[in-house]
Every structure is written in C-alpha cells, then in structure tokens.
Design a protein around this motif. Structure first.
Motif, mmCIF file in Angstrom:
data_model
loop_
_atom_site.group_PDB
_atom_site.id
_atom_site.type_symbol
_atom_site.label_atom_id
_atom_site.label_comp_id
_atom_site.label_asym_id
_atom_site.label_seq_id
_atom_site.Cartn_x
_atom_site.Cartn_y
_atom_site.Cartn_z
ATOM 1 N N ASP A 348 0.816 -1.216 0.000
ATOM 2 C CA ASP A 348 0.000 0.000 0.000
ATOM 3 C C ASP A 348 0.851 1.270 0.000
ATOM 4 O OD1 ASP A 348 0.999 -0.071 2.547
ATOM 5 O OD2 ASP A 348 -0.942 -0.231 3.560
ATOM 6 N N GLY A 349 2.170 1.108 -0.244
ATOM 7 C CA GLY A 349 3.041 2.265 -0.418
ATOM 8 C C GLY A 349 3.705 2.786 0.836
ATOM 9 N N ALA A 350 3.478 2.153 1.975
ATOM 10 C CA ALA A 350 4.098 2.610 3.223
ATOM 11 C C ALA A 350 5.585 2.259 3.238
ATOM 12 C CB ALA A 350 3.396 1.981 4.423
ATOM 13 N N LEU A 351 6.396 3.188 3.720
ATOM 14 C CA LEU A 351 7.844 2.989 3.784
ATOM 15 C C LEU A 351 8.190 2.085 4.963
ATOM 16 C CD1 LEU A 351 10.625 3.884 2.602
ATOM 17 C CD2 LEU A 351 10.612 5.709 4.330
ATOM 18 N N VAL A 352 9.010 1.070 4.703
ATOM 19 C CA VAL A 352 9.441 0.151 5.755
ATOM 20 C C VAL A 352 10.694 0.717 6.422
ATOM 21 C CG1 VAL A 352 10.296 -2.170 6.253
ATOM 22 C CG2 VAL A 352 8.470 -1.840 4.570
ATOM 23 N N ALA A 353 10.661 0.819 7.733
ATOM 24 C CA ALA A 353 11.803 1.361 8.467
ATOM 25 C C ALA A 353 12.943 0.347 8.516
ATOM 26 C CB ALA A 353 11.376 1.737 9.886
ATOM 27 N N ASN A 354 14.158 0.849 8.414
ATOM 28 C CA ASN A 354 15.374 0.046 8.561
ATOM 29 C C ASN A 354 15.375 -1.207 7.681
ATOM 30 O OD1 ASN A 354 17.878 -0.728 9.539
ATOM 31 N ND2 ASN A 354 17.014 -1.800 11.316
ATOM 32 N N PRO A 355 15.373 -1.031 6.360
ATOM 33 C CA PRO A 355 15.397 -2.199 5.470
ATOM 34 C C PRO A 355 16.764 -2.868 5.383
ATOM 35 C CG PRO A 355 15.515 -0.195 4.187
ATOM 36 C CD PRO A 355 15.320 0.238 5.619
ATOM 37 N N GLN A 356 17.766 -2.281 6.054
ATOM 38 C CA GLN A 356 19.134 -2.799 6.041
ATOM 39 C C GLN A 356 19.630 -2.907 4.591
ATOM 40 O OE1 GLN A 356 19.577 -6.135 8.823
ATOM 41 N NE2 GLN A 356 17.737 -5.459 9.883
#
Length: 383
Positions: A348-356
C-alpha cells in the motif's frame, strides 16, 4: 470494545485464485485482517470431526481424460499461453514490473493502452479459452450421469446436489437429466428470484431429488438430507471447494455418510488445486479416495492425489538453501517492493523502516530491484 468475526473461510477469493491468502501472515495483511485483526482461533475439519460436529463423509476425486480433439486444443492453447506469459514477463521488466508472478496481475495490466496492456489482454483471452475448454469437456457430464445412475440404482430416494461453474453448462446438464427422467430442479443467478426460490423449495421438500446449480448456491444453503454432491466443474479456489463440501457436511438422521464426488480433468491445470492444499491433511487421508476415469468408462483407484503442495518455509531449514538458488518451496509470504535508493515499501506504499541491505541483496540475486516476498515463519526473502 472488540469485534469478533466468524468465518469458515476468511481468505478472499481473489487471494486464493492467485495463490495468496493461504497462510495467516497474508490474511493479516489482507482486507479482513486489517479490519478484524488477527485470527485468534481456528477449528480444523479434522478437529470438528473428532468433536462430533461434522458427520461421516467421503470425497471421491475423479480425474477425467480429455478426448483427443480436446487434448489437442488444450495443448495448443497451453503452448500459446506459455509464449504470451514469457512475453508478458519480458515486457514487464521493460516497464518496471519485476514481479515473478506478473501473470496474476493481468486484469490490472489489461487496462493499459500500451504493448504491455495488449499482451495482458491476450493472456486473459487465452486463459479464458482454456478454462472454457475444460468446463465444456465432454466427459464431465457423462461421468456425472454415470454416478447419478449408480447412486439412484442403489437408493431410489437419493438426494443429490450438482455444481458447475457456468450457467450455460448448468442448463445443458439440467436438460440431460430431464431427458433421463431424473426429478431435477435448476438454480442459478439468471433465473428470477421466484423461480430460484421455487427450485430450492422443491429440493428441500424432496419433490426434486436433484438440484443443479452454479456456484451461487454454494454459500448460505443447507439441506441436511442431501446424500451426495457432485462437483462437476470448479475453479482452483480452495475457499470455494471447502464451501461446496460444506454444503453436505451437515448432521443427518441416522448418522448417514455423505459422499462428495469431485470431477477434474486429468493432466491439466484443473489439478493445481491439489498443489494449493494438502487435502489428505486438511480433511483426513481416510476420507479422500482418488480415481482415474478411463475413456471406456472403467475407473482405476490411485494411491495418492494427482499433485501435492510445495513445501512451506518451515519445511526448508536454512542449511539446505543457498542465496541465489531456485527456491524449492511455495512462493508465499507478504509482498514488498524495493528501489534503487535503498527503500522498501509495503503493497500500500508505506515505507518500511530500517530495510538494512535487503534492496542490494535483491539486486545481486535478480539483477534489478523490484518486488519480493518475505516468508511467514523463517523470513526468507523470495524474488
């Protein structure tokens, strides 16, 4: 305050048809999961059987052969579909769609006014033609008639429900049964409400001992006195199959055993449903019997289902896997998207925190960024 939802099959049809929605993590990310929250309790069919909630039942799976002309056309359509699928994936890469399962997105892509949209529409057309060919297969109605004759010969008071996927096929089957003097009623969405209610009423009263229906009758219909069900044709939706079976799994007087006959076309995409669920595990191996129907009408019992589900991530420990290898398990999990800036986004387009370093690892394996899945238990990344 809390809301409690109760559902026999909480997954959505579109999720199941595309191979999604088969585990709790995908349910949690779906519409019902977002609205109602996580699944807090599940009662399996086997548990319900042990607790005496469900009656005794057997499911006979019959693999039917295509006749020669049908097999020739089926193989031709399948070859063309493979070619179009390859073209769709190649074009998808050019247009920035790096989804390995891009063929599940053809309905959306078909709305485009470019070459990708054109190929997506070709894919839909070929898929529809092949599905129609399988629904119309000659031996489906032949096998259904043979089964009904045998059941009525053994018990003239038999009550039977037959299911098909299209109104046209339902009406053809209905007229065939009339010609054979079966006391039959028909039900589908093309009839007026009054006619549909009358047909169901005739079946409930036992005046009509057979009712033929499109899948519209699957939900919300209950006649405990029904003895047998014949799934003459169905989609590859696990949800729909479970609902159809559920129409017959009602307590009966005297503890009679219900028998469900499932007809599928052998060595075709009809068998995909056996890859989506382990029916022996789901319903109990002792309740499933598998047969191959020969063109001359003889039936040969088989030792096992025509296909089996791929292993889940729980079945594949890390030590048997190497980065970059072809994944031997089911393509399952929650889907994400990565980009060249090192970002990861949810569907749904939400940014995932800390994708490494996940985006970079994906690029190394597949040569580009794009969509990937994270498996539900061991958190493997599938591209």
């Amino acid at each position: 305050a809390y809301n409690l939802g109760l559902s026999a099959t909480p997954e959505r049809d579109d999720e199941l048809e595309s191979g999604l929605g088969e585990n709790s993590s995908e349910y949690d990310a779906g519409l019902l999961g977002q609205e109602l929250g996580p699944i807090i309790f599940e009662l399996s069919v086997q548990q319900a059987f042990k607790q005496g909630i469900l009656p005794e039942f057997e499911i006979h799976h019959y693999g039917l052969p295509l006749v020669d002309s049908e097999r020739e056309r089926y193989d031709s359509l399948s070859r063309r579909l493979r070619d179009v699928s390859s073209e769709l994936r190649e074009l998808g890469h050019r247009y920035g769609f790096h989804d390995a399962n891009i063929t599940s997105r053809t309905q959306i892509l078909a709305k485009r006014e470019d070459q990708l949209g054109l190929v997506a529409r070709q894919h839909i057309a070929l898929t529809t033609q092949r599905k129609r060919l399988l629904y119309d297969a000659q031996l489906r109605s032949c096998a259904a008639l043979v089964i009904l004759r045998q059941e009525f010969q053994e018990n003239p008071n038999t009550r039977a429900m037959l299911f098909h996927e299209s109104i046209e096929n339902v009406m053809l089957l209905y007229h065939e049964l009339l010609q054979e003097d079966f006391p039959v009623a028909v039900e589908h969405s093309g009839l007026t409400t009054s006619l549909r209610e009358e047909s169901i009423g005739l079946f409930r009263q036992g005046i009509a001992q057979v009712i033929v229906s499109v899948k519209s009758l699957v939900e919300g219909f209950n006649v405990p006195e029904t003895d047998i069900g014949i799934v003459v044709a169905s989609s590859t939706s696990v949800r729909q199959r479970i609902q159809t079976i559920g129409r017959l799994l009602r307590k009966k007087q005297g503890g009679a055993t219900a028998t469900i006959y499932v007809l599928y076309m052998h060595d075709t995409v009809d068998e995909i449903i056996y890859e989506k669920a382990d029916w022996d595990n789901l319903l109990g191996a002792e309740r499933n019997r598998y047969f191959l129907w020969q063109e001359d009408g003889t039936v040969i019992e088989q030792e096992q289902a025509p296909r089996f589900p791929l292993p889940t991530d729980q079945d594949l420990p890390l030590e048997v896997l190497e980065a970059g290898d072809e994944y031997p398990g089911a393509y399952e999990g929650v889907e994400y998207t990565s980009d060249s800036d090192g970002n990861v986004f949810t569907n749904d387009g939400a940014l995932v925190a800390n994708p490494q370093d996940v985006p970079e690892q994906i690029r190394k394996v597949k040569g580009s960024y794009g969509r990937f899945k994270v498996t539900p238990k061991r958190r493997y990344i599938l591209v």
